[in-house]
Design an enzyme around this catalytic site. Structure first.
Site, short mmCIF file in Angstrom:
data_model
loop_
_atom_site.label_atom_id
_atom_site.label_comp_id
_atom_site.label_asym_id
_atom_site.label_seq_id
_atom_site.Cartn_x
_atom_site.Cartn_y
_atom_site.Cartn_z
N PHE A 27 0.84 -1.21 0.00
CA PHE A 27 0.00 0.00 0.00
C PHE A 27 0.88 1.27 0.00
O PHE A 27 0.91 2.01 -1.00
CB PHE A 27 -0.95 -0.09 1.20
N GLY A 59 1.58 -7.52 -0.76
CA GLY A 59 1.72 -6.61 -1.90
C GLY A 59 1.12 -7.24 -3.15
O GLY A 59 0.89 -8.45 -3.19
N VAL A 67 13.09 -10.17 2.28
CA VAL A 67 14.15 -9.44 3.00
C VAL A 67 14.83 -10.27 4.08
O VAL A 67 15.87 -9.87 4.60
CB VAL A 67 13.66 -8.12 3.65
N ILE A 125 20.86 -9.68 0.33
CA ILE A 125 20.90 -9.31 -1.10
C ILE A 125 21.94 -8.23 -1.28
O ILE A 125 22.16 -7.42 -0.37
CB ILE A 125 19.50 -8.84 -1.59
N LEU A 149 10.39 -0.83 3.95
CA LEU A 149 8.96 -0.91 4.30
C LEU A 149 8.46 -2.35 4.38
O LEU A 149 7.28 -2.57 4.70
CB LEU A 149 8.12 -0.15 3.26
N TYR A 182 4.69 -7.94 16.00
CA TYR A 182 4.83 -6.71 15.20
C TYR A 182 5.49 -5.61 16.02
O TYR A 182 6.51 -5.03 15.61
CB TYR A 182 3.44 -6.28 14.73
N THR A 192 -2.23 5.02 8.64
CA THR A 192 -2.26 5.66 7.32
C THR A 192 -3.26 4.89 6.46
O THR A 192 -3.39 3.68 6.60
CB THR A 192 -0.85 5.63 6.72
#
Ligand code: NAD
Ligand code: UDP
Length: 316
Positions: free
Chosen positions: A11, A36, A57, A61, A71, A143, A173
């Protein structure tokens, strides 16, 4: 600049990628597509300055980049609680991998932290100096604590390895490209109101949140990233506070809906109140949100309406 956005197909990430491209940068969008969607970035795929990488992630990398916006992490409680161990790994191992990359290629890095680091806050509104009131063993802890340790890692890599870090503490948001089944309150209410289904109020609905429209937030993230020497956390959010009940009636008015309200049990550890103190962002970034709830909801509803009702409308 060449800029890496992890979680770029999500988002907020997709709006950020779009804005960075508009500003003339090369953008690498990295995503594992957990929450996503390709659809969010479909309009960027043909752009020569845009590159998409399917990657997780939690695996290292190596890329040559000048800036990193980290994010990658599911943000909605139903998604981050689906596989809580993976959520912790994403925040902790993902952060270590991105900080390792930033250190190696000398990139500036911004972490998308959260108001959840304040937990169920005993100080109101929340300034950055407040250390928070977080349950370390509850269903939200994967989280909240993951994001707290990510902040710790950012500060330690800065102090120990001189990595050029920025920490954005993002408050609730909302906007176009939230998932229909995202589970967060704005998308739930908008979808329910458009479908004529009852709006699901958890608890009495007198808990509060402060809702920031995504364009305001993206502007703030870019300002924070490009402000020199600001390593301390910065709250980013809209300081206008609403009860969840008030949000429900705003959404119903915007949708012209006659839906009823239904009360469901309040989830464990649901914060009672939340409102950012944004003096630091106002003073140091010269930023203040400009899109009020009603206007932001109208744009959000315009995005959802054709998806829910199959009518022609905005593609977001
Ligand atoms: P989102 O779920 O839409 O986006 C997260 C993106 O990260 C998705 O594209 C997802 O597929 C990707 N992702 C998840 N785990 C990954 C992994 N292991 N490897 C690679 N990609 C991965 O959520 P959002 O609302 O866009 O949030 C973006 C960031 O902002 C998150 O870090 C979130 O914690 C933070 N944040 C959001 C809010 C909010 O209200 N939206 C508030 C505070 C903080
Ligand atoms: N909420 C609600 N109905 C819903 C979804 C959420 O009443 O359908 C409430 C939730 O209990 C919380 C607030 O709305 O008090 C914001 O929830 P969200 O999941 O959007 O964000 P967070 O709790 O992480 O701030």
């Amino acid at each position: 600049m060449r800029i890496l956005v992890t979680g770029g197909a999500g988002f907020i990430g997709s709006h950020l990628c779009e804005q960075l491209i508009n500003e003339g940068h090369d953008v690498i969008c990295l995503d594992n597509f957990f929450t996503g969607r390709r659809e969010n970035i479909l309009h960027l795929l043909d752009n020569a300055r845009f590159e998409l990488l399917r990657h997780d992630v939690i695996e290292p990398i190596l890329l040559e980049v000048d800036q990193i916006y980290n994010l990658a992490c599911p943000a909605s409680p139903i998604h981050y609680q689906y596989n809580p161990v993976k959520t912790v790994k994403t925040s902790v191992m993902g952060m270590i991998n991105m900080l390792g990359l930033a250190k190696r290629v000398r990139a500036r890095i911004l972490q998308a932290s959260t108001s959840e680091v304040y937990g169920d806050p005993l100080v109101h509104p929340q300034p950055e100096e407040y250390w928070g009131n977080v349950n370390p063993i509850g269903i939200r802890s994967c989280y909240d604590e993951g994001k707290r340790i990510a902040e710790t890692l950012m500060m330690d890599y800065h102090r120990q390895n001189h990595v050029d870090t920025r920490i954005a503490r993002i408050f609730n948001t909302y906007g176009p490209r939230m998932l229909e089944n995202d589970g967060r309150v704005v998308s739930n209410f908008v979808v329910q109101a458009l479908q004529g289904q009852p709006l699901t109020l958890y608890g009495a609905g007198d808990q509060t949140r402060s809702f920031c429209y995504v364009d305001d937030l993206v502007r703030a993230l870019i300002k924070l990233m490009n402000t020199d020497g600001l390593h301390e956390p910065v709250n980013l959010g809209n300081p206008t506070e609403f009860t969840i009940k008030q949000l429900a009636s705003e959404v119903m008015e915007v949708c012209k809906s006659k839906s009823e309200l239904v009360h469901l049990p309040l989830p464990d550890d649901d914060p009672r109140q939340r409102k950012p103190d944004i003096s630091r962002a106002q003073t140091l970034l010269g930023w203040t949100p400009t899109i009020q709830l009603r206007a932001g909801l109208e744009r959000t509803v315009n995005y959802f309406r054709p998806r829910i009702l199959g009518e022609p409308g905005s593609v977001g």
